[in-house]
Scaffold this motif. Structure first.
Motif, PDB file in Angstrom:
ATOM      1  N   ASP A  89     -49.669 -13.455  19.210  1.00  0.00           N
ATOM      2  CA  ASP A  89     -49.252 -14.835  18.980  1.00  0.00           C
ATOM      3  C   ASP A  89     -47.731 -14.984  18.987  1.00  0.00           C
ATOM      4  N   LEU A  90     -47.048 -14.157  19.774  1.00  0.00           N
ATOM      5  CA  LEU A  90     -45.593 -14.301  19.880  1.00  0.00           C
ATOM      6  C   LEU A  90     -45.259 -15.643  20.533  1.00  0.00           C
ATOM      7  N   PRO A  91     -44.099 -16.213  20.230  1.00  0.00           N
ATOM      8  CA  PRO A  91     -43.750 -17.532  20.773  1.00  0.00           C
ATOM      9  C   PRO A  91     -43.398 -17.483  22.254  1.00  0.00           C
ATOM     10  N   ASP A  92     -44.033 -18.328  23.032  1.00  0.00           N
ATOM     11  CA  ASP A  92     -43.768 -18.422  24.470  1.00  0.00           C
ATOM     12  C   ASP A  92     -42.294 -18.762  24.694  1.00  0.00           C
ATOM     13  N   GLY A  93     -41.635 -17.970  25.515  1.00  0.00           N
ATOM     14  CA  GLY A  93     -40.241 -18.213  25.836  1.00  0.00           C
ATOM     15  C   GLY A  93     -39.253 -17.518  24.930  1.00  0.00           C
ATOM     16  N   ARG A  94     -39.748 -16.914  23.844  1.00  0.00           N
ATOM     17  CA  ARG A  94     -38.841 -16.286  22.891  1.00  0.00           C
ATOM     18  C   ARG A  94     -39.306 -14.895  22.476  1.00  0.00           C
ATOM     19  N   VAL A 147     -53.073   4.065  35.980  1.00  0.00           N
ATOM     20  CA  VAL A 147     -52.151   3.108  36.587  1.00  0.00           C
ATOM     21  C   VAL A 147     -51.864   2.005  35.571  1.00  0.00           C
ATOM     22  N   VAL A 148     -50.606   1.599  35.507  1.00  0.00           N
ATOM     23  CA  VAL A 148     -50.176   0.524  34.609  1.00  0.00           C
ATOM     24  C   VAL A 148     -49.615  -0.614  35.462  1.00  0.00           C
ATOM     25  N   PHE A 149     -50.056  -1.820  35.186  1.00  0.00           N
ATOM     26  CA  PHE A 149     -49.540  -3.008  35.861  1.00  0.00           C
ATOM     27  C   PHE A 149     -48.721  -3.809  34.861  1.00  0.00           C
ATOM     28  N   ALA A 150     -47.489  -4.146  35.243  1.00  0.00           N
ATOM     29  CA  ALA A 150     -46.582  -4.885  34.362  1.00  0.00           C
ATOM     30  C   ALA A 150     -45.718  -5.807  35.211  1.00  0.00           C
ATOM     31  N   PRO A 151     -45.035  -6.775  34.605  1.00  0.00           N
ATOM     32  CA  PRO A 151     -44.089  -7.591  35.372  1.00  0.00           C
ATOM     33  C   PRO A 151     -42.969  -6.713  35.937  1.00  0.00           C
ATOM     34  N   HIS A 152     -42.259  -7.221  36.938  1.00  0.00           N
ATOM     35  CA  HIS A 152     -41.154  -6.447  37.517  1.00  0.00           C
ATOM     36  C   HIS A 152     -39.835  -6.842  36.861  1.00  0.00           C
ATOM     37  N   ARG A 153     -38.855  -5.968  36.933  1.00  0.00           N
ATOM     38  CA  ARG A 153     -37.607  -6.116  36.185  1.00  0.00           C
ATOM     39  C   ARG A 153     -36.772  -7.323  36.601  1.00  0.00           C
ATOM     40  N   ASP A 154     -36.905  -7.777  37.838  1.00  0.00           N
ATOM     41  CA  ASP A 154     -36.063  -8.871  38.323  1.00  0.00           C
ATOM     42  C   ASP A 154     -36.712 -10.244  38.174  1.00  0.00           C
ATOM     43  N   ASP A 155     -37.803 -10.313  37.431  1.00  0.00           N
ATOM     44  CA  ASP A 155     -38.439 -11.600  37.166  1.00  0.00           C
ATOM     45  C   ASP A 155     -37.474 -12.473  36.365  1.00  0.00           C
ATOM     46  N   ALA A 156     -37.362 -13.738  36.729  1.00  0.00           N
ATOM     47  CA  ALA A 156     -36.398 -14.638  36.086  1.00  0.00           C
ATOM     48  C   ALA A 156     -36.795 -15.047  34.673  1.00  0.00           C
ATOM     49  N   HIS A 157     -38.055 -14.891  34.309  1.00  0.00           N
ATOM     50  CA  HIS A 157     -38.503 -15.308  32.980  1.00  0.00           C
ATOM     51  C   HIS A 157     -38.227 -14.202  31.969  1.00  0.00           C
ATOM     52  N   GLN A 158     -37.572 -14.548  30.876  1.00  0.00           N
ATOM     53  CA  GLN A 158     -37.171 -13.552  29.890  1.00  0.00           C
ATOM     54  C   GLN A 158     -38.349 -12.831  29.257  1.00  0.00           C
ATOM     55  N   ASP A 159     -39.476 -13.511  29.069  1.00  0.00           N
ATOM     56  CA  ASP A 159     -40.648 -12.855  28.498  1.00  0.00           C
ATOM     57  C   ASP A 159     -41.186 -11.783  29.434  1.00  0.00           C
ATOM     58  N   HIS A 160     -41.186 -12.077  30.733  1.00  0.00           N
ATOM     59  CA  HIS A 160     -41.661 -11.106  31.719  1.00  0.00           C
ATOM     60  C   HIS A 160     -40.739  -9.894  31.764  1.00  0.00           C
ATOM     61  N   ARG A 161     -39.429 -10.153  31.751  1.00  0.00           N
ATOM     62  CA  ARG A 161     -38.466  -9.046  31.830  1.00  0.00           C
ATOM     63  C   ARG A 161     -38.584  -8.117  30.629  1.00  0.00           C
ATOM     64  N   LEU A 162     -38.879  -8.679  29.461  1.00  0.00           N
ATOM     65  CA  LEU A 162     -39.044  -7.845  28.278  1.00  0.00           C
ATOM     66  C   LEU A 162     -40.128  -6.792  28.508  1.00  0.00           C
ATOM     67  N   LEU A 163     -41.268  -7.205  29.009  1.00  0.00           N
ATOM     68  CA  LEU A 163     -42.359  -6.257  29.249  1.00  0.00           C
ATOM     69  C   LEU A 163     -42.005  -5.274  30.356  1.00  0.00           C
ATOM     70  N   ALA A 164     -41.287  -5.745  31.375  1.00  0.00           N
ATOM     71  CA  ALA A 164     -40.871  -4.850  32.450  1.00  0.00           C
ATOM     72  C   ALA A 164     -39.981  -3.739  31.914  1.00  0.00           C
ATOM     73  N   GLU A 165     -39.155  -4.072  30.938  1.00  0.00           N
ATOM     74  CA  GLU A 165     -38.263  -3.079  30.339  1.00  0.00           C
ATOM     75  C   GLU A 165     -38.993  -2.159  29.363  1.00  0.00           C
ATOM     76  N   LEU A 166     -39.981  -2.695  28.650  1.00  0.00           N
ATOM     77  CA  LEU A 166     -40.701  -1.905  27.662  1.00  0.00           C
ATOM     78  C   LEU A 166     -41.712  -0.943  28.291  1.00  0.00           C
ATOM     79  N   ALA A 167     -42.313  -1.337  29.401  1.00  0.00           N
ATOM     80  CA  ALA A 167     -43.391  -0.541  29.989  1.00  0.00           C
ATOM     81  C   ALA A 167     -43.002   0.926  30.199  1.00  0.00           C
ATOM     82  N   PRO A 168     -41.881   1.226  30.870  1.00  0.00           N
ATOM     83  CA  PRO A 168     -41.559   2.642  31.090  1.00  0.00           C
ATOM     84  C   PRO A 168     -41.094   3.385  29.848  1.00  0.00           C
ATOM     85  N   THR A 169     -40.760   2.680  28.776  1.00  0.00           N
ATOM     86  CA  THR A 169     -40.364   3.375  27.556  1.00  0.00           C
ATOM     87  C   THR A 169     -41.566   3.920  26.804  1.00  0.00           C
ATOM     88  N   GLU A 170     -42.741   3.371  27.066  1.00  0.00           N
ATOM     89  CA  GLU A 170     -43.965   3.854  26.438  1.00  0.00           C
ATOM     90  C   GLU A 170     -44.854   4.600  27.436  1.00  0.00           C
TER      91      GLU A 170
END
Length: 216
Positions: free
Chosen positions: A77-82, A105-128
């Motif tokens: 229930d994280l806030p959309d956009g934040r 196989v892991v599917f995640a958003p890509h790092r250059d996505d313009a939406h900040q929520d998507h980029r967060l997951l793109a950055e977190l995916a390879p750390t885990e």
């Protein structure tokens, strides 16, 4: 066109910021995997939408996109956009998903996505998911952040059209968006198909992988 085989797949992990991201980004691939891998294990994490109509839409949609799969869907229930403000909670949820499964196989958003929520997951995916094949999917939207993909998954016309139909069926809350229609989804799949000599396709970005040419 060089074709690569991932080998046997029995489990996949899906990371998304919003309900409908997965269906938009890889709905055709999910349909294909579920059809070709009986009992496919699908572990999905969506950061936003819990407790709203969006959660109901997402659960029904993933059931349709992954028919017959062993499906585990976790919606926060994280806030959309934040979501970047809630980095710690998002990080822990991604870590829990990794620890609770054995995805090939892991599917995640890509790092250059313009939406900040998507980029967060793109950055977190390879750390885990440090030793996993991570494929970044693209999410059609109004921003001009369409990527230059490096990996393509060809789709049959039946699968591509089924993807578009299911998107319209399961996400009525999104139909008022001017880009959310079957023509848009099929157009992107057709473009990616042209780029890999197929009728339709979905495209992904691959950051890093290891290749072995025989031997140990």
């Amino acid at each position: 066109m060089i074709r690569l085989d991932t080998g046997a797949i029995s489990e996949i992990a899906l990371l998304a910021a919003h309900c409908d991201d997965l269906a938009i980004g890889l709905g055709g691939t999910l349909l294909s995997l579920a059809d070709s891998v009986p009992g496919l294990r699908v572990r999905a994490l969506i950061l936003t939408g819990a407790g709203t109509e969006r959660e109901d839409e997402e659960r029904a949609a993933l059931e349709s996109f992954c028919p017959g799969a062993d499906l585990d869907v976790r919606i926060l229930d994280l806030p959309d956009g934040r979501t970047p403000v809630h980095w710690e909670r998002a990080k822990e949820a991604v870590g829990e998903l990794r620890r609770d499964g054995n995805a090939q196989v892991v599917f995640a958003p890509h790092r250059d996505d313009a939406h900040q929520d998507h980029r967060l997951l793109a950055e977190l995916a390879p750390t885990e998911f440090r030793d996993h094949l991570i494929l970044g999917y693209e999410i059609l939207k109004w921003e001009t952040d369409t990527p230059r993909p490096t990996l393509f998954h060809p789709l049959s016309e039946i699968v591509a059209r089924r993807k578009a139909e299911l998107l319209m069926k399961h996400y009525p809350s999104q139909r008022d968006r001017d880009w959310f229609d079957e023509e848009s989804f099929l157009s992107l799949c057709r473009l990616r198909g042209v780029q890999c000599r197929a009728r339709y396709a979905e495209a992904f970005l691959l950051e890093k992988a290891t290749i072995t040419f025989g031997g140990a």
